[in-house]
Scaffold this active site. Structure first.
Site, PDB file in Angstrom:
ATOM      1  N   ARG A   1     -92.623 -12.421  38.460  1.00 15.16           N
ATOM      2  CA  ARG A   1     -91.678 -11.633  39.252  1.00 15.16           C
ATOM      3  C   ARG A   1     -91.559 -10.239  38.624  1.00 15.16           C
ATOM      4  O   ARG A   1     -90.585  -9.925  37.937  1.00 15.16           O
ATOM      5  CB  ARG A   1     -90.326 -12.336  39.294  1.00 15.16           C
ATOM      6  CG  ARG A   1     -90.345 -13.652  40.062  1.00 15.16           C
ATOM      7  CD  ARG A   1     -89.081 -14.468  39.795  1.00 15.16           C
ATOM      8  NE  ARG A   1     -87.878 -13.751  40.179  1.00 15.16           N
ATOM      9  CZ  ARG A   1     -87.287 -13.840  41.371  1.00 15.16           C
ATOM     10  NH1 ARG A   1     -87.807 -14.627  42.299  1.00 15.16           N
ATOM     11  NH2 ARG A   1     -86.187 -13.171  41.634  1.00 15.16           N
ATOM     12  N   ARG A  32     -91.400  -4.941  28.226  1.00 13.69           N
ATOM     13  CA  ARG A  32     -91.086  -3.517  28.105  1.00 13.69           C
ATOM     14  C   ARG A  32     -90.162  -3.237  26.920  1.00 13.69           C
ATOM     15  O   ARG A  32     -90.303  -2.210  26.241  1.00 13.69           O
ATOM     16  CB  ARG A  32     -90.475  -3.009  29.409  1.00 13.69           C
ATOM     17  CG  ARG A  32     -91.481  -3.005  30.566  1.00 13.69           C
ATOM     18  CD  ARG A  32     -90.783  -2.860  31.908  1.00 13.69           C
ATOM     19  NE  ARG A  32     -90.013  -1.633  31.978  1.00 13.69           N
ATOM     20  CZ  ARG A  32     -89.066  -1.405  32.896  1.00 13.69           C
ATOM     21  NH1 ARG A  32     -88.783  -2.336  33.806  1.00 13.69           N
ATOM     22  NH2 ARG A  32     -88.418  -0.260  32.911  1.00 13.69           N
ATOM     23  N   ASP A  80     -91.008  -6.316  37.868  1.00  9.45           N
ATOM     24  CA  ASP A  80     -89.929  -5.398  38.218  1.00  9.45           C
ATOM     25  C   ASP A  80     -90.448  -4.226  39.055  1.00  9.45           C
ATOM     26  O   ASP A  80     -91.653  -4.002  39.170  1.00  9.45           O
ATOM     27  CB  ASP A  80     -89.272  -4.841  36.955  1.00  9.45           C
ATOM     28  CG  ASP A  80     -88.579  -5.908  36.135  1.00  9.45           C
ATOM     29  OD1 ASP A  80     -88.182  -6.938  36.717  1.00  9.45           O
ATOM     30  OD2 ASP A  80     -88.434  -5.713  34.910  1.00  9.45           O
TER      31      ASP A  80
END
Length: 279
Positions: free
Chosen positions: A75, A232, A77
């Site tokens: 999923r 990230r 971003d």
């Protein structure tokens, strides 16, 4: 799209075996998809937003004249790219027989936006799930160090205006991520309380790369699963080490803290690509 009824399993929790088997579709199709993340508000369907899952389901509805829910392996971003995300969905046998895989692939590519491509398509066993059948996922993050901006790589890298970086220190720090840890410090704070935050990272490698003559540094991360923005934040934290602001051993302290405020910044989305899913 919230009133759609799924074909097969789309639960966010691990399925109960009996319930799962009772609702198996006749056949399952798996798509390997690539997309340029800046054109979408992430992978997951959102009302009123252009998303990868939403565009695929809209195309499937056009082809089969009914709602078909999909399950994605990753999923991603908003702004995150994919080279090999996997999406699965169930079909009735008559639907599958009426349209071969090659025709389905070409039809989907004609219906979805240009920034989204169905690279491969395959029939899978009825109990296959793009999410739950996955053993690992590989992400790659690209860093670009130069006083001058990148040209060809601009949409796919984090440009850092430094001529040099301490790569050996980053590699030493990266090794501390490997293994099973509580990654609460490395995810969006509001999502940390939604479930377990322990994950297993199999490998973190850092190596130079070149694309169309532009040098960049790749952070390759392979793990069983990832929390929201985990990769990230890991990269942003590694940059603190690379710039000499923290020693490599700091990674262990951040893991132990279990507090998002203790880690580094969240690296920009555009530098991240979901590279592949391993089954």
């Amino acid at each position: 799209m919230t009133d759609k009824q799924p074909v097969g399993n789309t639960s966010t929790e691990a399925p109960q075996i009996g319930a799962f088997e009772a609702n198996l579709p006749d056949t399952v199709v798996a798509l390997t998809v690539a997309y340029e993340g800046s054109h979408f508000s992430g992978f997951a369907r959102q009302e009123g937003q252009r998303t990868v899952q939403g565009e695929l389901e809209k195309a499937l509805e056009t082809l089969y004249h009914r709602d078909i829910l999909t399950t994605g392996a990753g999923r991603t971003d908003t702004g995150v790219h994919a080279l090999g995300n996997v999406v699965s969905f169930g079909l009735e046998q008559a639907e599958f027989d009426a349209r071969g895989l090659d025709k389905l692939q070409s039809s989907l590519n004609a219906l979805v936006p240009d920034a989204l491509v169905v690279k491969r398509i395959a029939q899978k066993p009825a109990d296959f799930s793009a999410r739950f059948s996955a053993k690992a996922r590989e992400y790659r993050y690209r860093l670009y160090f130069s006083a001058a901006p990148p040209l060809f790589l601009e949409p796919y890298v984090w440009w850092i205006k430094l001529p040099t970086i301490d790569i050996p220190a980053m590699k030493a720090a990266a090794a501390l991520f490997e293994g099973e840890h509580d990654f609460r410090s490395f995810c969006v704070a509001k999502s940390a309380d939604l479930g377990p935050t322990t994950r297993e990272v199999n490998k973190v490698l850092i190596f130079p790369s070149q694309h169309l003559g532009e040098q960049n540094l790749v952070v390759q991360i392979i793990g069983n699963a990832f929390l929201h923005s985990m990769v990230r934040v890991m990269v942003g934290t590694l940059m603190e080490v690379g710039m000499g602001k923290q020693p490599p051993s700091w990674i262990s302290e951040v893991l132990e803290a279990r507090d998002r405020q203790s880690a580094g910044q969240t690296a920009p989305a555009k530098g991240l690509t979901l590279w592949r899913v391993i089954y």
